[in-house]
Design an enzyme around this catalytic site. Structure first.
Site, PDB file in Angstrom:
ATOM      1  N   SER A  29       0.827  -1.217   0.000  1.00 49.20           N
ATOM      2  CA  SER A  29       0.000   0.000   0.000  1.00 49.20           C
ATOM      3  C   SER A  29       0.858   1.262   0.000  1.00 49.20           C
ATOM      4  O   SER A  29       1.715   1.426   0.860  1.00 49.20           O
ATOM      5  CB  SER A  29      -0.866   0.060   1.265  1.00 49.20           C
ATOM      6  OG  SER A  29      -1.587  -1.117   1.421  1.00 49.20           O
ATOM      7  N   HIS A  60      -7.344   0.521  -7.953  1.00 47.64           N
ATOM      8  CA  HIS A  60      -6.107  -0.095  -7.479  1.00 47.64           C
ATOM      9  C   HIS A  60      -5.388  -0.678  -8.682  1.00 47.64           C
ATOM     10  O   HIS A  60      -5.981  -1.446  -9.436  1.00 47.64           O
ATOM     11  CB  HIS A  60      -6.472  -1.211  -6.504  1.00 47.64           C
ATOM     12  CG  HIS A  60      -5.490  -1.393  -5.403  1.00 47.64           C
ATOM     13  ND1 HIS A  60      -4.457  -2.267  -5.482  1.00 47.64           N
ATOM     14  CD2 HIS A  60      -5.390  -0.790  -4.192  1.00 47.64           C
ATOM     15  CE1 HIS A  60      -3.760  -2.204  -4.357  1.00 47.64           C
ATOM     16  NE2 HIS A  60      -4.309  -1.317  -3.557  1.00 47.64           N
ATOM     17  N   HIS A  82      -5.000  -9.591  -0.876  1.00 52.57           N
ATOM     18  CA  HIS A  82      -5.025  -9.812   0.573  1.00 52.57           C
ATOM     19  C   HIS A  82      -6.048 -10.895   0.931  1.00 52.57           C
ATOM     20  O   HIS A  82      -7.115 -10.984   0.320  1.00 52.57           O
ATOM     21  CB  HIS A  82      -5.409  -8.523   1.310  1.00 52.57           C
ATOM     22  CG  HIS A  82      -4.472  -7.391   1.089  1.00 52.57           C
ATOM     23  ND1 HIS A  82      -4.640  -6.482   0.070  1.00 52.57           N
ATOM     24  CD2 HIS A  82      -3.358  -7.013   1.759  1.00 52.57           C
ATOM     25  CE1 HIS A  82      -3.661  -5.592   0.116  1.00 52.57           C
ATOM     26  NE2 HIS A  82      -2.871  -5.889   1.133  1.00 52.57           N
ATOM     27  N   TYR A  84      -7.904 -10.809   3.494  1.00 50.25           N
ATOM     28  CA  TYR A  84      -9.139 -10.168   3.991  1.00 50.25           C
ATOM     29  C   TYR A  84     -10.083  -9.744   2.863  1.00 50.25           C
ATOM     30  O   TYR A  84     -11.249  -9.450   3.108  1.00 50.25           O
ATOM     31  CB  TYR A  84      -8.829  -8.967   4.902  1.00 50.25           C
ATOM     32  CG  TYR A  84      -8.116  -7.812   4.252  1.00 50.25           C
ATOM     33  CD1 TYR A  84      -8.750  -6.973   3.339  1.00 50.25           C
ATOM     34  CD2 TYR A  84      -6.791  -7.541   4.567  1.00 50.25           C
ATOM     35  CE1 TYR A  84      -8.090  -5.923   2.737  1.00 50.25           C
ATOM     36  CE2 TYR A  84      -6.116  -6.482   3.977  1.00 50.25           C
ATOM     37  CZ  TYR A  84      -6.771  -5.678   3.070  1.00 50.25           C
ATOM     38  OH  TYR A  84      -6.113  -4.647   2.476  1.00 50.25           O
ATOM     39  N   GLU A  85      -9.596  -9.725   1.630  1.00 55.19           N
ATOM     40  CA  GLU A  85     -10.487  -9.394   0.512  1.00 55.19           C
ATOM     41  C   GLU A  85     -11.351 -10.592   0.124  1.00 55.19           C
ATOM     42  O   GLU A  85     -12.251 -10.458  -0.697  1.00 55.19           O
ATOM     43  CB  GLU A  85      -9.668  -8.962  -0.712  1.00 55.19           C
ATOM     44  CG  GLU A  85      -8.937  -7.641  -0.522  1.00 55.19           C
ATOM     45  CD  GLU A  85      -8.081  -7.306  -1.734  1.00 55.19           C
ATOM     46  OE1 GLU A  85      -8.631  -6.759  -2.705  1.00 55.19           O
ATOM     47  OE2 GLU A  85      -6.871  -7.608  -1.715  1.00 55.19           O
ATOM     48  N   ALA A 112       2.876  -1.942   4.332  1.00 56.54           N
ATOM     49  CA  ALA A 112       2.624  -0.957   5.383  1.00 56.54           C
ATOM     50  C   ALA A 112       2.239  -1.745   6.630  1.00 56.54           C
ATOM     51  O   ALA A 112       1.575  -2.777   6.531  1.00 56.54           O
ATOM     52  CB  ALA A 112       1.485  -0.045   4.967  1.00 56.54           C
ATOM     53  N   MET A 210      -1.184  -7.043   7.690  1.00 54.00           N
ATOM     54  CA  MET A 210      -2.220  -7.922   7.122  1.00 54.00           C
ATOM     55  C   MET A 210      -1.784  -8.578   5.812  1.00 54.00           C
ATOM     56  O   MET A 210      -2.628  -8.973   5.005  1.00 54.00           O
ATOM     57  CB  MET A 210      -3.504  -7.112   6.871  1.00 54.00           C
ATOM     58  CG  MET A 210      -4.014  -6.345   8.082  1.00 54.00           C
ATOM     59  SD  MET A 210      -5.457  -5.358   7.668  1.00 54.00           S
ATOM     60  CE  MET A 210      -5.612  -4.339   9.156  1.00 54.00           C
ATOM     61  N   SER A 211      -0.485  -8.715   5.588  1.00 54.68           N
ATOM     62  CA  SER A 211      -0.032  -9.275   4.305  1.00 54.68           C
ATOM     63  C   SER A 211       1.320  -9.970   4.480  1.00 54.68           C
ATOM     64  O   SER A 211       1.677 -10.358   5.583  1.00 54.68           O
ATOM     65  CB  SER A 211       0.087  -8.152   3.268  1.00 54.68           C
ATOM     66  OG  SER A 211       1.124  -7.259   3.618  1.00 54.68           O
ATOM     67  N   ASN A 234       2.010   3.722  11.286  1.00 48.71           N
ATOM     68  CA  ASN A 234       1.284   4.163  12.489  1.00 48.71           C
ATOM     69  C   ASN A 234       1.747   3.304  13.647  1.00 48.71           C
ATOM     70  O   ASN A 234       2.270   2.213  13.431  1.00 48.71           O
ATOM     71  CB  ASN A 234      -0.242   3.981  12.287  1.00 48.71           C
ATOM     72  CG  ASN A 234      -0.593   2.542  11.936  1.00 48.71           C
ATOM     73  OD1 ASN A 234      -0.491   2.129  10.779  1.00 48.71           O
ATOM     74  ND2 ASN A 234      -0.971   1.775  12.938  1.00 48.71           N
ATOM     75  N   HIS A 246      -7.289   4.347   7.304  1.00 50.06           N
ATOM     76  CA  HIS A 246      -6.552   3.839   6.143  1.00 50.06           C
ATOM     77  C   HIS A 246      -5.912   4.997   5.374  1.00 50.06           C
ATOM     78  O   HIS A 246      -4.817   4.854   4.838  1.00 50.06           O
ATOM     79  CB  HIS A 246      -7.500   3.043   5.238  1.00 50.06           C
ATOM     80  CG  HIS A 246      -6.809   2.393   4.078  1.00 50.06           C
ATOM     81  ND1 HIS A 246      -5.751   1.529   4.234  1.00 50.06           N
ATOM     82  CD2 HIS A 246      -7.014   2.493   2.744  1.00 50.06           C
ATOM     83  CE1 HIS A 246      -5.327   1.127   3.039  1.00 50.06           C
ATOM     84  NE2 HIS A 246      -6.081   1.701   2.123  1.00 50.06           N
TER      85      HIS A 246
HETATM   86  N1  HPA Z   1      -2.290  -3.045  11.894  1.00 55.74           N
HETATM   87  C1  HPA Z   1      -2.366  -3.931  10.872  1.00 55.74           C
HETATM   88  N2  HPA Z   1      -2.039  -3.629   9.635  1.00 55.74           N
HETATM   89  C2  HPA Z   1      -1.589  -2.384   9.382  1.00 55.74           C
HETATM   90  C3  HPA Z   1      -1.487  -1.429  10.399  1.00 55.74           C
HETATM   91  C4  HPA Z   1      -1.850  -1.772  11.728  1.00 55.74           C
HETATM   92  O1  HPA Z   1      -1.774  -0.981  12.680  1.00 55.74           O
HETATM   93  N3  HPA Z   1      -1.005  -0.283   9.809  1.00 55.74           N
HETATM   94  C5  HPA Z   1      -0.836  -0.572   8.484  1.00 55.74           C
HETATM   95  N4  HPA Z   1      -1.179  -1.845   8.230  1.00 55.74           N
END
Ligand code: HPA
Length: 272
Positions: A29, A60, A82, A84-85, A112, A210-211, A234, A246
Protein backbone atom coordinates in the site's frame (compact mmCIF):
# COMPACT_ATOMS: atom_id res chain seq x y z
CA UNK A 1 -1.33 -25.00 -6.60
CA UNK A 2 -1.54 -26.49 -10.11
CA UNK A 3 1.77 -26.47 -11.93
CA UNK A 4 0.22 -26.54 -15.42
CA UNK A 5 -1.92 -23.52 -14.62
CA UNK A 6 1.07 -21.48 -13.49
CA UNK A 7 2.95 -22.56 -16.64
CA UNK A 8 0.09 -21.24 -18.78
CA UNK A 9 0.37 -17.84 -17.07
CA UNK A 10 4.13 -17.93 -17.62
CA UNK A 11 3.74 -18.88 -21.30
CA UNK A 12 1.43 -15.91 -21.88
CA UNK A 13 3.89 -13.49 -20.23
CA UNK A 14 6.77 -14.96 -22.26
CA UNK A 15 4.76 -14.37 -25.43
CA UNK A 16 4.85 -10.63 -24.60
CA UNK A 17 8.44 -10.20 -23.44
CA UNK A 18 11.71 -12.09 -23.74
CA UNK A 19 13.06 -10.44 -20.58
CA UNK A 20 13.69 -13.00 -17.86
CA UNK A 21 13.44 -11.47 -14.36
CA UNK A 22 15.93 -12.51 -11.70
CA UNK A 23 14.13 -10.61 -8.91
CA UNK A 24 10.42 -10.41 -8.09
CA UNK A 25 8.96 -7.51 -6.11
CA UNK A 26 5.57 -7.13 -4.43
CA UNK A 27 4.68 -3.50 -3.80
CA UNK A 28 2.52 -2.76 -0.76
CA UNK A 29 0.00 0.00 0.00
CA UNK A 30 1.31 3.40 -1.03
CA UNK A 31 4.64 1.91 -2.12
CA UNK A 32 3.92 1.42 -5.82
CA UNK A 33 6.22 4.26 -6.94
CA UNK A 34 9.12 1.90 -7.48
CA UNK A 35 7.66 1.00 -10.86
CA UNK A 36 8.49 4.54 -12.05
CA UNK A 37 12.22 3.85 -11.86
CA UNK A 38 12.06 0.71 -14.00
CA UNK A 39 13.48 1.10 -17.51
CA UNK A 40 12.33 -0.51 -20.72
CA UNK A 41 9.06 -1.67 -19.18
CA UNK A 42 6.49 -4.24 -20.26
CA UNK A 43 3.24 -3.58 -18.35
CA UNK A 44 0.84 -6.52 -18.26
CA UNK A 45 -2.61 -6.17 -16.74
CA UNK A 46 -3.52 -8.98 -14.33
CA UNK A 47 -6.81 -9.18 -16.24
CA UNK A 48 -4.96 -10.37 -19.36
CA UNK A 49 -2.89 -13.11 -17.72
CA UNK A 50 -4.61 -16.53 -17.81
CA UNK A 51 -5.56 -17.72 -14.28
CA UNK A 52 -4.21 -14.59 -12.55
CA UNK A 53 -6.51 -13.33 -9.75
CA UNK A 54 -8.25 -10.01 -10.32
CA UNK A 55 -8.00 -6.98 -8.01
CA UNK A 56 -11.24 -6.09 -6.23
CA UNK A 57 -10.37 -2.56 -5.16
CA UNK A 58 -11.53 0.01 -7.75
CA UNK A 59 -8.74 2.28 -8.89
CA UNK A 60 -6.11 -0.10 -7.48
CA UNK A 61 -3.38 -0.85 -10.01
CA UNK A 62 -3.33 -4.49 -11.01
CA UNK A 63 -0.26 -4.89 -13.19
CA UNK A 64 2.73 -7.11 -13.52
CA UNK A 65 5.53 -4.84 -14.67
CA UNK A 66 8.72 -6.33 -16.10
CA UNK A 67 11.63 -3.95 -16.54
CA UNK A 68 15.23 -3.27 -15.59
CA UNK A 69 17.20 -1.34 -13.04
CA UNK A 70 20.80 -1.23 -14.22
CA UNK A 71 21.55 -4.73 -15.48
CA UNK A 72 19.01 -6.39 -13.18
CA UNK A 73 15.70 -7.48 -14.68
CA UNK A 74 12.81 -7.38 -12.24
CA UNK A 75 9.16 -8.41 -12.24
CA UNK A 76 7.09 -6.12 -10.02
CA UNK A 77 3.56 -6.78 -8.84
CA UNK A 78 1.81 -3.45 -8.64
CA UNK A 79 -1.15 -4.35 -6.47
CA UNK A 80 -1.30 -7.44 -4.25
CA UNK A 81 -4.06 -9.76 -3.10
CA UNK A 82 -5.02 -9.81 0.57
CA UNK A 83 -6.66 -12.66 2.47
CA UNK A 84 -9.14 -10.17 3.99
CA UNK A 85 -10.49 -9.39 0.51
CA UNK A 86 -11.84 -12.94 0.39
CA UNK A 87 -9.13 -14.41 -1.84
CA UNK A 88 -8.02 -17.96 -1.17
CA UNK A 89 -4.41 -18.45 -0.10
CA UNK A 90 -3.69 -19.86 -3.59
CA UNK A 91 -4.92 -16.56 -5.06
CA UNK A 92 -3.02 -14.47 -2.50
CA UNK A 93 0.24 -16.21 -3.47
CA UNK A 94 -0.38 -16.89 -7.18
CA UNK A 95 1.93 -14.12 -8.38
CA UNK A 96 4.84 -15.56 -6.41
CA UNK A 97 4.53 -18.89 -8.23
CA UNK A 98 4.40 -17.04 -11.56
CA UNK A 99 7.45 -14.87 -10.82
CA UNK A 100 9.41 -17.92 -9.67
CA UNK A 101 8.61 -19.90 -12.81
CA UNK A 102 9.47 -16.85 -14.90
CA UNK A 103 12.96 -17.24 -13.44
CA UNK A 104 13.12 -15.01 -10.36
CA UNK A 105 15.46 -16.40 -7.69
CA UNK A 106 14.77 -13.67 -5.15
CA UNK A 107 11.68 -11.88 -3.87
CA UNK A 108 11.42 -8.46 -2.26
CA UNK A 109 8.13 -8.01 -0.36
CA UNK A 110 7.07 -4.63 0.96
CA UNK A 111 4.15 -3.58 3.13
CA UNK A 112 2.62 -0.96 5.38
CA UNK A 113 2.37 -2.04 9.03
CA UNK A 114 1.65 -0.88 12.57
CA UNK A 115 4.51 -0.42 15.05
CA UNK A 116 4.35 -2.50 18.25
CA UNK A 117 7.94 -1.87 19.35
CA UNK A 118 7.81 1.45 21.20
CA UNK A 119 11.22 2.53 19.94
CA UNK A 120 9.81 2.74 16.39
CA UNK A 121 8.38 5.91 14.83
CA UNK A 122 5.85 6.20 11.98
CA UNK A 123 7.77 6.70 8.75
CA UNK A 124 10.53 4.25 9.77
CA UNK A 125 11.42 1.37 7.48
CA UNK A 126 12.01 -2.04 9.07
CA UNK A 127 13.77 -5.09 7.65
CA UNK A 128 11.79 -8.19 8.57
CA UNK A 129 14.00 -10.66 10.43
CA UNK A 130 11.27 -13.25 11.07
CA UNK A 131 7.48 -13.64 11.26
CA UNK A 132 4.73 -14.86 13.59
CA UNK A 133 1.68 -16.29 11.84
CA UNK A 134 -1.14 -17.68 14.00
CA UNK A 135 -4.02 -15.79 12.47
CA UNK A 136 -4.46 -17.12 8.94
CA UNK A 137 -4.19 -20.51 7.23
CA UNK A 138 -0.89 -21.68 5.84
CA UNK A 139 -0.78 -21.16 2.03
CA UNK A 140 0.84 -24.58 1.53
CA UNK A 141 -2.12 -26.55 2.90
CA UNK A 142 -3.37 -29.04 0.31
CA UNK A 143 -1.83 -31.39 -2.20
CA UNK A 144 1.92 -30.82 -2.57
CA UNK A 145 3.49 -30.82 -6.03
CA UNK A 146 7.17 -31.70 -5.51
CA UNK A 147 8.07 -29.77 -8.68
CA UNK A 148 7.44 -26.64 -6.60
CA UNK A 149 9.01 -27.64 -3.29
CA UNK A 150 9.01 -30.04 -0.33
CA UNK A 151 5.99 -31.09 1.76
CA UNK A 152 7.53 -29.79 5.00
CA UNK A 153 9.64 -26.73 4.20
CA UNK A 154 12.19 -25.56 6.76
CA UNK A 155 11.70 -21.96 7.94
CA UNK A 156 14.95 -21.39 9.85
CA UNK A 157 15.84 -18.54 7.53
CA UNK A 158 12.55 -17.41 6.00
CA UNK A 159 14.17 -14.01 5.42
CA UNK A 160 17.63 -14.15 3.89
CA UNK A 161 20.39 -13.01 6.25
CA UNK A 162 22.52 -12.23 3.23
CA UNK A 163 19.91 -9.85 1.82
CA UNK A 164 19.31 -8.27 5.26
CA UNK A 165 23.06 -7.52 5.50
CA UNK A 166 23.06 -6.15 1.95
CA UNK A 167 20.08 -3.89 2.75
CA UNK A 168 21.78 -2.62 5.91
CA UNK A 169 24.99 -1.82 4.01
CA UNK A 170 23.01 -0.07 1.28
CA UNK A 171 21.02 2.03 3.75
CA UNK A 172 24.24 3.01 5.53
CA UNK A 173 25.73 4.11 2.20
CA UNK A 174 22.60 6.18 1.50
CA UNK A 175 22.83 7.71 4.99
CA UNK A 176 19.76 6.37 6.75
CA UNK A 177 18.98 3.87 9.47
CA UNK A 178 16.73 0.86 9.17
CA UNK A 179 14.90 -0.85 12.00
CA UNK A 180 14.90 -4.64 12.12
CA UNK A 181 12.35 -6.95 13.72
CA UNK A 182 9.57 -9.51 13.76
CA UNK A 183 6.42 -9.08 11.65
CA UNK A 184 3.22 -10.61 13.07
CA UNK A 185 0.38 -11.38 10.68
CA UNK A 186 -3.23 -10.51 11.46
CA UNK A 187 -5.89 -11.41 8.93
CA UNK A 188 -7.61 -8.01 9.05
CA UNK A 189 -9.58 -6.23 7.78
CA UNK A 190 -10.25 -4.64 11.17
CA UNK A 191 -7.24 -3.23 12.97
CA UNK A 192 -6.17 -5.13 16.09
CA UNK A 193 -7.52 -4.52 19.59
CA UNK A 194 -5.28 -3.04 22.29
CA UNK A 195 -5.36 -6.39 24.13
CA UNK A 196 -4.19 -8.23 21.00
CA UNK A 197 -1.32 -5.79 20.62
CA UNK A 198 -0.28 -6.24 24.28
CA UNK A 199 -0.40 -10.03 23.78
CA UNK A 200 1.67 -9.89 20.59
CA UNK A 201 4.20 -7.51 22.13
CA UNK A 202 4.71 -10.12 24.88
CA UNK A 203 5.16 -12.79 22.18
CA UNK A 204 7.95 -10.86 20.52
CA UNK A 205 6.25 -8.99 17.68
CA UNK A 206 7.79 -5.67 16.62
CA UNK A 207 5.14 -4.81 14.01
CA UNK A 208 1.72 -6.09 12.91
CA UNK A 209 0.27 -6.21 9.43
CA UNK A 210 -2.22 -7.92 7.12
CA UNK A 211 -0.03 -9.28 4.30
CA UNK A 212 3.47 -10.48 3.35
CA UNK A 213 3.64 -13.71 5.38
CA UNK A 214 1.77 -15.93 2.86
CA UNK A 215 3.96 -14.64 0.02
CA UNK A 216 7.09 -15.17 2.14
CA UNK A 217 6.15 -18.77 2.96
CA UNK A 218 5.50 -19.64 -0.69
CA UNK A 219 8.62 -17.89 -1.96
CA UNK A 220 10.85 -19.65 0.57
CA UNK A 221 9.18 -22.97 -0.24
CA UNK A 222 9.92 -22.35 -3.94
CA UNK A 223 13.59 -21.84 -3.08
CA UNK A 224 13.69 -18.05 -3.39
CA UNK A 225 15.76 -15.76 -1.18
CA UNK A 226 13.34 -13.34 0.48
CA UNK A 227 13.83 -9.77 1.64
CA UNK A 228 10.94 -8.16 3.56
CA UNK A 229 10.74 -4.41 4.06
CA UNK A 230 7.97 -2.91 6.21
CA UNK A 231 7.01 0.73 6.33
CA UNK A 232 5.71 1.64 9.79
CA UNK A 233 2.78 3.88 8.99
CA UNK A 234 1.28 4.16 12.49
CA UNK A 235 1.78 2.90 16.01
CA UNK A 236 -0.41 -0.14 16.72
CA UNK A 237 -3.68 0.07 18.67
CA UNK A 238 -3.32 1.19 22.27
CA UNK A 239 0.24 2.47 21.83
CA UNK A 240 -0.85 5.73 20.27
CA UNK A 241 -4.15 7.16 21.54
CA UNK A 242 -5.29 8.07 18.02
CA UNK A 243 -7.82 5.92 16.15
CA UNK A 244 -6.56 4.34 12.92
CA UNK A 245 -7.51 5.42 9.44
CA UNK A 246 -6.55 3.84 6.14
CA UNK A 247 -6.04 7.32 4.67
CA UNK A 248 -3.39 8.12 7.31
CA UNK A 249 -1.70 4.78 6.58
CA UNK A 250 -1.52 5.59 2.86
CA UNK A 251 -0.25 9.11 3.49
CA UNK A 252 2.68 7.99 5.67
CA UNK A 253 3.46 5.14 3.24
CA UNK A 254 3.57 7.64 0.38
CA UNK A 255 5.88 9.89 2.38
CA UNK A 256 8.25 7.00 3.17
CA UNK A 257 8.05 5.70 -0.38
CA UNK A 258 11.02 7.78 -1.62
CA UNK A 259 13.30 6.25 1.01
CA UNK A 260 12.08 2.74 0.20
CA UNK A 261 12.50 3.30 -3.54
CA UNK A 262 16.02 4.68 -3.06
CA UNK A 263 16.99 1.65 -0.99
CA UNK A 264 15.55 -0.95 -3.35
CA UNK A 265 16.80 0.84 -6.45
CA UNK A 266 20.36 1.00 -5.10
CA UNK A 267 20.25 -2.66 -4.08
CA UNK A 268 19.01 -3.72 -7.50
CA UNK A 269 21.67 -1.68 -9.33
CA UNK A 270 24.29 -3.92 -7.76
CA UNK A 271 22.27 -7.09 -7.34
CA UNK A 272 24.64 -9.84 -8.41
N1 HPA B 1 -2.29 -3.04 11.89
C1 HPA B 1 -2.37 -3.93 10.87
N2 HPA B 1 -2.04 -3.63 9.64
C2 HPA B 1 -1.59 -2.38 9.38
C3 HPA B 1 -1.49 -1.43 10.40
C4 HPA B 1 -1.85 -1.77 11.73
O1 HPA B 1 -1.77 -0.98 12.68
N3 HPA B 1 -1.00 -0.28 9.81
C5 HPA B 1 -0.84 -0.57 8.48
N4 HPA B 1 -1.18 -1.84 8.23
Amino acid sequence: MRYEQVMESVAYIRSLTRKQPSVGIILGSGLGGLVDVLQDKTVISYADIPHFPQSTVPGHAGNLVIGSIGTTIVAAMQGRFHYYEGFTMDEVTYGVYVMRLLGAGSLIVTNACGGVNRSFTPGDLMLISDYISFMAPNPLIGHNDERFGPRFPDMTEAYSRRLIAKAEDTAAALGFRLQKGVYALFSGPCFETAAEIRAYAALGADVVGMSTVPETIVAHYLGMEVLGISCITNMATGIAEKKHSHEAVLQIANEASDKLCALVQRMLETWS
